[in-house]
Design a protein around this motif. Structure first.
Motif, PDB file in Angstrom:
ATOM      1  N   ALA A   1       0.835  -1.260  -0.117  1.00 33.05           N
ATOM      2  CA  ALA A   1      -0.074  -0.121  -0.029  1.00 33.05           C
ATOM      3  C   ALA A   1       0.776   1.105   0.221  1.00 33.05           C
ATOM      4  CB  ALA A   1      -0.998  -0.086   1.156  1.00 33.05           C
ATOM      5  N   VAL A   2       0.440   2.322  -0.640  1.00 32.20           N
ATOM      6  CA  VAL A   2       1.119   3.591  -0.701  1.00 32.20           C
ATOM      7  C   VAL A   2      -0.145   4.714  -0.088  1.00 32.20           C
ATOM      8  CG1 VAL A   2       2.217   5.300  -1.996  1.00 32.20           C
ATOM      9  CG2 VAL A   2       2.649   3.118  -2.453  1.00 32.20           C
ATOM     10  N   ARG A   3       0.115   5.219   1.079  1.00 39.54           N
ATOM     11  CA  ARG A   3      -1.092   5.920   1.509  1.00 39.54           C
ATOM     12  C   ARG A   3      -0.550   7.406   1.579  1.00 39.54           C
ATOM     13  NH1 ARG A   3      -0.529   3.033   5.749  1.00 39.54           N
ATOM     14  NH2 ARG A   3      -2.020   1.475   4.846  1.00 39.54           N
TER      15      ARG A   3
ATOM     16  N   GLY B   1      -1.861  10.856   3.532  1.00 40.71           N
ATOM     17  CA  GLY B   1      -2.593  11.134   4.413  1.00 40.71           C
ATOM     18  C   GLY B   1      -2.397  12.889   4.503  1.00 40.71           C
ATOM     19  N   ASP B   2      -2.816  13.451   5.673  1.00 38.47           N
ATOM     20  CA  ASP B   2      -2.785  14.680   5.929  1.00 38.47           C
ATOM     21  C   ASP B   2      -1.491  15.037   6.360  1.00 38.47           C
ATOM     22  OD1 ASP B   2      -3.285  17.437   6.042  1.00 38.47           O
ATOM     23  OD2 ASP B   2      -4.301  17.241   7.971  1.00 38.47           O
ATOM     24  N   GLY B   3      -0.511  15.307   5.404  1.00 35.85           N
ATOM     25  CA  GLY B   3       0.851  15.894   5.692  1.00 35.85           C
ATOM     26  C   GLY B   3       1.915  14.491   5.619  1.00 35.85           C
ATOM     27  N   PHE B   4       1.222  13.498   5.390  1.00 36.00           N
ATOM     28  CA  PHE B   4       2.327  12.348   5.340  1.00 36.00           C
ATOM     29  C   PHE B   4       2.094  11.337   4.066  1.00 36.00           C
ATOM     30  CE2 PHE B   4      -1.372  10.686   7.727  1.00 36.00           C
ATOM     31  CZ  PHE B   4      -1.387   9.390   7.170  1.00 36.00           C
ATOM     32  N   LEU B   5       3.151  10.569   3.786  1.00 35.41           N
ATOM     33  CA  LEU B   5       3.299   9.696   2.983  1.00 35.41           C
ATOM     34  C   LEU B   5       3.568   8.397   3.407  1.00 35.41           C
ATOM     35  CD1 LEU B   5       4.795  11.588  -0.034  1.00 35.41           C
ATOM     36  CD2 LEU B   5       2.543  10.903   0.134  1.00 35.41           C
ATOM     37  N   GLU B   6       3.045   7.133   3.313  1.00 34.88           N
ATOM     38  CA  GLU B   6       3.198   5.791   3.990  1.00 34.88           C
ATOM     39  C   GLU B   6       3.664   4.760   2.829  1.00 34.88           C
ATOM     40  OE1 GLU B   6       1.467   6.331   8.441  1.00 34.88           O
ATOM     41  OE2 GLU B   6       0.379   4.938   6.892  1.00 34.88           O
ATOM     42  N   VAL B   7       4.385   3.974   3.051  1.00 31.37           N
ATOM     43  CA  VAL B   7       4.544   2.989   2.049  1.00 31.37           C
ATOM     44  C   VAL B   7       4.642   1.373   2.975  1.00 31.37           C
ATOM     45  CG1 VAL B   7       6.105   1.646   0.466  1.00 31.37           C
ATOM     46  CG2 VAL B   7       6.072   4.183   0.416  1.00 31.37           C
ATOM     47  N   ASP B   8       3.848   0.632   2.712  1.00 35.42           N
ATOM     48  CA  ASP B   8       3.701  -0.624   3.613  1.00 35.42           C
ATOM     49  C   ASP B   8       4.132  -1.663   2.662  1.00 35.42           C
ATOM     50  OD1 ASP B   8       2.484   0.584   5.387  1.00 35.42           O
ATOM     51  OD2 ASP B   8       0.362  -0.299   5.099  1.00 35.42           O
ATOM     52  N   ASP B   9       5.209  -2.478   3.306  1.00 39.40           N
ATOM     53  CA  ASP B   9       5.582  -3.482   2.482  1.00 39.40           C
ATOM     54  C   ASP B   9       5.370  -4.863   3.058  1.00 39.40           C
ATOM     55  OD1 ASP B   9       7.436  -4.351   4.292  1.00 39.40           O
ATOM     56  OD2 ASP B   9       8.987  -3.094   3.600  1.00 39.40           O
ATOM     57  N   ALA B  10       5.572  -6.150   2.594  1.00 36.98           N
ATOM     58  CA  ALA B  10       5.106  -7.530   2.806  1.00 36.98           C
ATOM     59  C   ALA B  10       6.462  -8.110   3.448  1.00 36.98           C
ATOM     60  CB  ALA B  10       4.622  -8.194   1.831  1.00 36.98           C
ATOM     61  N   GLY B  11       7.632  -7.498   3.777  1.00 36.56           N
ATOM     62  CA  GLY B  11       8.729  -8.249   4.360  1.00 36.56           C
ATOM     63  C   GLY B  11       8.402  -8.522   5.675  1.00 36.56           C
ATOM     64  N   PRO B  12       9.513  -9.241   6.122  1.00 32.65           N
ATOM     65  CA  PRO B  12       9.418  -9.622   7.737  1.00 32.65           C
ATOM     66  C   PRO B  12       9.527  -8.467   8.699  1.00 32.65           C
ATOM     67  CG  PRO B  12      11.763  -9.833   6.722  1.00 32.65           C
ATOM     68  CD  PRO B  12      10.898  -9.400   5.785  1.00 32.65           C
ATOM     69  N   GLY B  13       9.522  -7.354   8.216  1.00 38.57           N
ATOM     70  CA  GLY B  13       9.674  -6.117   9.309  1.00 38.57           C
ATOM     71  C   GLY B  13      11.102  -5.631   9.420  1.00 38.57           C
ATOM     72  N   VAL B  14      11.109  -4.664  10.454  1.00 40.70           N
ATOM     73  CA  VAL B  14      12.438  -4.162  10.711  1.00 40.70           C
ATOM     74  C   VAL B  14      12.434  -4.317  12.338  1.00 40.70           C
ATOM     75  CG1 VAL B  14      13.960  -2.016  10.708  1.00 40.70           C
ATOM     76  CG2 VAL B  14      12.387  -2.508   8.713  1.00 40.70           C
ATOM     77  N   ALA B  15      13.951  -4.704  12.942  1.00 42.69           N
ATOM     78  CA  ALA B  15      13.745  -5.025  14.301  1.00 42.69           C
ATOM     79  C   ALA B  15      13.544  -3.377  15.108  1.00 42.69           C
ATOM     80  CB  ALA B  15      15.060  -5.382  14.604  1.00 42.69           C
ATOM     81  N   ALA B  16      13.007  -3.374  16.273  1.00 47.31           N
ATOM     82  CA  ALA B  16      12.786  -2.227  17.011  1.00 47.31           C
ATOM     83  C   ALA B  16      14.127  -1.427  17.210  1.00 47.31           C
ATOM     84  CB  ALA B  16      12.063  -2.662  18.150  1.00 47.31           C
ATOM     85  N   VAL B  17      15.158  -2.267  17.281  1.00 42.64           N
ATOM     86  CA  VAL B  17      16.270  -1.497  17.824  1.00 42.64           C
ATOM     87  C   VAL B  17      17.023  -0.902  16.626  1.00 42.64           C
ATOM     88  CG1 VAL B  17      17.220  -2.832  19.540  1.00 42.64           C
ATOM     89  CG2 VAL B  17      17.662  -3.482  17.360  1.00 42.64           C
ATOM     90  N   ASP B  18      16.519  -1.091  15.419  1.00 41.31           N
ATOM     91  CA  ASP B  18      17.160  -0.531  14.164  1.00 41.31           C
ATOM     92  C   ASP B  18      16.098   0.682  13.495  1.00 41.31           C
ATOM     93  OD1 ASP B  18      19.387  -2.268  14.078  1.00 41.31           O
ATOM     94  OD2 ASP B  18      18.082  -3.682  12.852  1.00 41.31           O
ATOM     95  N   ARG B  19      14.990   0.744  14.183  1.00 45.31           N
ATOM     96  CA  ARG B  19      14.013   1.733  13.536  1.00 45.31           C
ATOM     97  C   ARG B  19      14.418   3.216  13.555  1.00 45.31           C
ATOM     98  NH1 ARG B  19       8.701  -1.348  15.982  1.00 45.31           N
ATOM     99  NH2 ARG B  19       9.059  -3.174  14.706  1.00 45.31           N
ATOM    100  N   ALA B  20      15.228   3.515  14.715  1.00 46.30           N
ATOM    101  CA  ALA B  20      15.638   4.714  15.029  1.00 46.30           C
ATOM    102  C   ALA B  20      16.553   5.432  14.139  1.00 46.30           C
ATOM    103  CB  ALA B  20      15.843   5.012  16.682  1.00 46.30           C
TER     104      ALA B  20
END
Length: 447
Positions: free
Chosen positions: A364-366, A368-387
């Motif tokens: 999905a490419v979303r 919104g009001d002042g933002f753009l988002e891209v969702d993917d179908a991968g395994p995700g990103v580790a929480a420690v790497d997100r920052a």
């Protein structure tokens, strides 16, 4: 436990210092006043006792004196009591006083020896002063003076001085808070300047003449900012030079690969597969060089214009062979927004490329009001790497988290640069449906 701030510590030091100073002054004042009042009260009591003793001595000098009448002739008021010890007997004006135990034995012995004296005692829980005066013959005169009123006065004085000490301590804390507010203002200026530099304004500098005592700090800060600006400029120039130097041989490789690719059907299977890998790597190398050039130009100002974000997102999807129906527009979205079209288009394209290469493709490419988002179908990103995922220039955490060791984080770095240029930021969170959700916040005015 959160440490106490500098301003609070300085204010507490002011309050403690004021409290100690006011306590010392109050203690000295109290003791000085107490000694003065007691000394004056004792002098007055002794003079009054000697006067009354003279009256009693004169009254006892007649033949067959009436001792009780002589004692009643004295004007003692309500806070003075008189006792007479004559011929081994005690005499008083009233029966409410235990005469034989009212006077301490030591004072009785001194007075009986012909020496006047005075002693402080507590009588019925209240302070009192007993003055003894020897009379002619075998008689001693004693006068008991109540000090209860003086003690109440001293208690009131102690309460007043305690209240003053507390108010002085509070005043010291207030002064400390006020002083530190102004004393720390130059440090707040340094913090604001550091924050501006971190936000990308490398022209921020401090004026050493504003606060002479912090001139050395201001000079060191400005020198640090100059070196940082020069280093970033060298990095940008190096990236630009390298990219330009790589473009010529890369274009040659691309042209040669294109020629070979056109004759791929004439080659055997192994050679054709090798040609396909070569062409793909040349294309990826070309994208890498373009990213390097874009990073080298990331300090250019934002050119804002009215952009319809949904249409921009659909165009980016179509350019990558994705259906335009992948774009979702939230109900509160502003269709048109003042942004830099080129920067936003490249940032969104880099996120989609990242999802295609490492996340199993965008789901999905979303918009919104002042933002753009891209969702993917991968395994995700580790929480420690997100920052820090958007701050890596060599290998993005997204690629590392998905087991890819050849991916580059330059595209994500460009996303972060373009978002910061708009005063926004790029973040990554967990996609509720699985995978990762990359987001670009673009604060700014609607159209």
């Amino acid at each position: 436990m959160r440490p106490i701030g500098l301003r609070a510590r300085v204010s507490a030091a002011f309050a403690l210092g004021a409290l100690l100073l006011s306590f010392c002054i109050s203690l000295v004042s109290y003791e000085s006043t107490r000694n003065t009042l007691f000394a004056e009260r004792e002098r007055t009591a002794v003079r009054a006792t000697y006067y009354d003793a003279a009256v009693v001595n004169a009254g006892l000098g007649v033949r067959d004196p009436d001792v009780l009448e002589v004692l009643r002739s004295l004007d003692t008021g309500s806070d003075r009591y008189v006792l007479l010890h004559r011929d081994g007997q005690w005499h008083s004006r009233s029966a409410d006083l235990a005469a034989d135990t009212a006077v301490p034995p030591s004072l009785q012995t001194m007075t009986a020896g012909g020496e006047a004296g005075a002693q402080r005692v507590r009588r019925d829980g209240a302070p009192a002063l007993i003055v003894g005066v020897p009379l002619s013959g075998s008689a001693e005169f004693y006068e008991i003076i109540s000090l209860e009123e003086l003690e109440r006065t001293l208690q009131t004085l102690a309460l007043v001085l305690t209240a003053v000490a507390i108010m002085v301590a509070a005043g010291g804390a207030a002064v400390g808070w006020y002083v530190t507010r102004h004393a720390l203002r130059p440090l707040a200026t340094v913090a604001d300047a550091a924050r501006d530099i971190a936000a990308g304004d490398l022209t921020t500098r401090l004026d050493p003449d504003t606060e002479p005592d912090l001139a050395a700090l201001s000079a060191a800060f400005n020198d640090m900012a100059d070196q940082l600006a020069r280093r970033l400029e060298r990095d940008r120039r190096f990236a630009a030079d390298v990219s330009h130097e790589l473009r010529s041989p890369l274009q040659t490789l691309e042209a040669a690969a294109s020629v070979i690719e056109k004759r791929r059907d004439r080659l055997d299977d192994r050679t054709a597969a090798a040609v396909g890998l070569l062409t793909a790597e040349v294309d990826r190398f070309q994208a890498l060089v373009n990213d390097l050039l874009e990073l080298a130009r990331s300090d250019q100002p934002v050119q804002r214009e009215a952009v319809e974000l949904p249409q921009l997102a659909e165009r980016v999807c179509r350019s990558r062979g994705l259906p335009a129906g992948l774009v979702e527009v939230t109900a509160d979205a502003a269709v048109t927004r003042m942004v830099d079209r080129r920067r936003v288009e490249q940032a969104l394209g880099n996120l989609i490329d990242n999802a295609i290469r490492y996340g199993g493709g965008p789901t999905a490419v979303r918009v919104g009001d002042g933002f753009l988002e891209v969702d993917d179908a991968g395994p995700g990103v580790a929480a420690v790497d997100r920052a820090s995922i958007f701050d890596r220039f060599v290998r993005g955490p997204a690629a590392h988290a998905r087991g890819d060791t050849t991916g580059t984080g330059l595209g994500l770095a460009i996303v972060a640069e373009h978002a910061a240029a708009h005063g926004g930021r790029a973040t990554v969170t967990e996609n509720p449906a699985g995978g990762a959700r990359f987001r670009i916040d673009l604060p700014g005015s609607r159209q």
